[in-house]
Design a protein around this motif. Structure first.
Motif, PDB file in Angstrom:
ATOM      1  N   LYS A   1       1.627   2.564  -3.519  1.00  0.00           N
ATOM      2  CA  LYS A   1       0.611   2.997  -3.926  1.00  0.00           C
ATOM      3  C   LYS A   1       0.111   4.390  -3.406  1.00  0.00           C
ATOM      4  CE  LYS A   1      -2.144  -1.343  -4.680  1.00  0.00           C
ATOM      5  NZ  LYS A   1      -1.010  -2.283  -4.103  1.00  0.00           N
ATOM      6  N   ASP A   2       0.459   4.549  -2.252  1.00  0.00           N
ATOM      7  CA  ASP A   2       0.268   5.754  -1.694  1.00  0.00           C
ATOM      8  C   ASP A   2       1.202   6.853  -2.037  1.00  0.00           C
ATOM      9  OD1 ASP A   2      -1.967   4.946  -0.402  1.00  0.00           O
ATOM     10  OD2 ASP A   2      -1.113   4.635   1.442  1.00  0.00           O
TER      11      ASP A   2
ATOM     12  N   GLN B   1       0.889  -0.950  -0.048  1.00  0.00           N
ATOM     13  CA  GLN B   1       0.031  -0.048  -0.071  1.00  0.00           C
ATOM     14  C   GLN B   1       0.834   1.221   0.078  1.00  0.00           C
ATOM     15  OE1 GLN B   1      -3.290  -0.038  -0.398  1.00  0.00           O
ATOM     16  NE2 GLN B   1      -3.096   2.181  -0.697  1.00  0.00           N
ATOM     17  N   GLU B   2       2.076   1.161   0.688  1.00  0.00           N
ATOM     18  CA  GLU B   2       2.791   2.466   0.459  1.00  0.00           C
ATOM     19  C   GLU B   2       3.243   2.778  -0.535  1.00  0.00           C
ATOM     20  OE1 GLU B   2       4.899   2.714   5.198  1.00  0.00           O
ATOM     21  OE2 GLU B   2       6.078   1.777   3.507  1.00  0.00           O
TER      22      GLU B   2
ATOM     23  N   ALA C   1       2.480  12.659   0.902  1.00  0.00           N
ATOM     24  CA  ALA C   1       2.067  11.206   1.177  1.00  0.00           C
ATOM     25  C   ALA C   1       1.484  11.185   2.641  1.00  0.00           C
ATOM     26  CB  ALA C   1       3.215  10.149   1.041  1.00  0.00           C
ATOM     27  N   PRO C   2       0.868   9.983   2.950  1.00  0.00           N
ATOM     28  CA  PRO C   2       0.118  10.045   4.252  1.00  0.00           C
ATOM     29  C   PRO C   2       1.000   9.940   5.371  1.00  0.00           C
ATOM     30  CG  PRO C   2      -0.290   8.108   2.914  1.00  0.00           C
ATOM     31  CD  PRO C   2       0.329   9.028   1.978  1.00  0.00           C
ATOM     32  N   TRP C   3       2.306   9.567   5.281  1.00  0.00           N
ATOM     33  CA  TRP C   3       3.167   9.356   6.446  1.00  0.00           C
ATOM     34  C   TRP C   3       4.129  10.649   6.713  1.00  0.00           C
ATOM     35  CZ3 TRP C   3       3.479   6.043   2.112  1.00  0.00           C
ATOM     36  CH2 TRP C   3       4.402   6.459   0.878  1.00  0.00           C
TER      37      TRP C   3
ATOM     38  N   ALA D   1       0.680  10.184  -4.556  1.00  0.00           N
ATOM     39  CA  ALA D   1       0.684  11.355  -3.786  1.00  0.00           C
ATOM     40  C   ALA D   1       1.818  12.362  -4.630  1.00  0.00           C
ATOM     41  CB  ALA D   1       1.220  11.374  -2.503  1.00  0.00           C
TER      42      ALA D   1
END
Length: 261
Positions: free
Chosen positions: A244-245, A241-242, A256-258, A249
């Motif tokens: 993809k994210d 998933q990372e 990115a979400p992180w 992004a």
């Protein structure tokens, strides 16, 4: 013959292999990856070639993997991802084991796979204004297929300073890390590379090839098992998933979400 590369050989047998996608900062597309393997094999077999200089056209040496190519991997199935990752691994190994001295001439920045390209050179000289970085983890990926060559060049202790953090660093630190043998002003780059080339023109070509092969045999092992492991790790990231994210992004020009702060 080549679309993403060019080869020019002078009367002395010094071949200049140029990454030739300046409009894309010489990012490695599928076509460039295939051509790199072909060029390494061609130059390795050419008895008239004594030394190979690897450089880039335009402002950058190599910006790493072409983002379009990476997007295609995100949309591919597992089998295709393995095939494409193996093509990159085989191109790097072909350059790394080419039976000719390979001198890196970094006229500009190198990121991701570009750091890997510098690491397969027997010696790399760069301009003192360049920036380098192993930037894959910002995208949710890892420097996998280039990893064996980066670790071989830098050693584990030095690699751990920059391998996971995606931190950018300048030419002087690249010298300290062992990625560059030296960093020089742009106007001195040609002379510095020529100083690395000249000694080989007084050496027996077959002895040079055997000596290079011996250094590889005595150095860190980069065999099929190691390469297969790196491919597996890269594909695992692509399927997570990372990635993809992170890649999503990047193209959306969002964080990115992180990312914190």
């Amino acid at each position: 013959m080549f679309e993403a590369l060019s080869i020019d050989t002078d009367a002395r047998g010094v071949a200049t292999l140029t990454l030739n996608r300046p409009e894309k900062h010489n990012a490695m597309s599928g076509a460039m990856i295939a051509e790199l393997k072909q060029a390494a094999e061609q130059l390795g077999m050419d008895e008239t070639v004594r030394v190979v200089v690897l450089t880039g056209a335009g402002k950058s040496f190599c910006a790493g993997g072409d983002l379009g190519w990476m997007q295609a991997q995100m949309a591919a199935d597992s089998e295709t991802r393995f095939v494409e990752a193996r093509k990159l691994a085989e191109a790097l190994q072909a350059l790394n084991t080419m039976p000719k001295p390979l001198i890196g001439k970094l006229q500009g920045n190198a990121f991701g796979g570009g750091v890997g390209m510098a690491s397969v050179c027997d010696v790399a000289i760069g301009v003192d204004t360049l920036t380098m970085g192993l930037t894959e983890t910002k995208l949710g990926l890892i420097p996998a297929t280039i990893g064996p060559y980066v670790l071989s060049r830098m050693g584990e202790a030095m690699a751990r300073r920059v391998f996971m953090s995606a931190r950018l660093f300048k030419a002087p630190e690249a010298v300290t890390l062992g990625l560059l043998a030296k960093a020089v002003p742009a106007e001195d780059l040609d002379a510095a590379v020529e100083a690395e080339v000249m000694p080989y023109l007084a050496c027996a070509p077959q002895a040079v090839a055997r000596a290079k092969a011996l250094t590889r045999a005595l150095g860190p092992i980069i065999d099929d098992a190691v390469i297969d492991h790196t491919i597996g790790e890269l594909v695992a990231c692509w399927e997570g998933q990372e990635a993809k994210d992170g890649i999503g992004a990047f193209f959306a020009k969002e964080k990115a979400p992180w990312v914190k702060g």
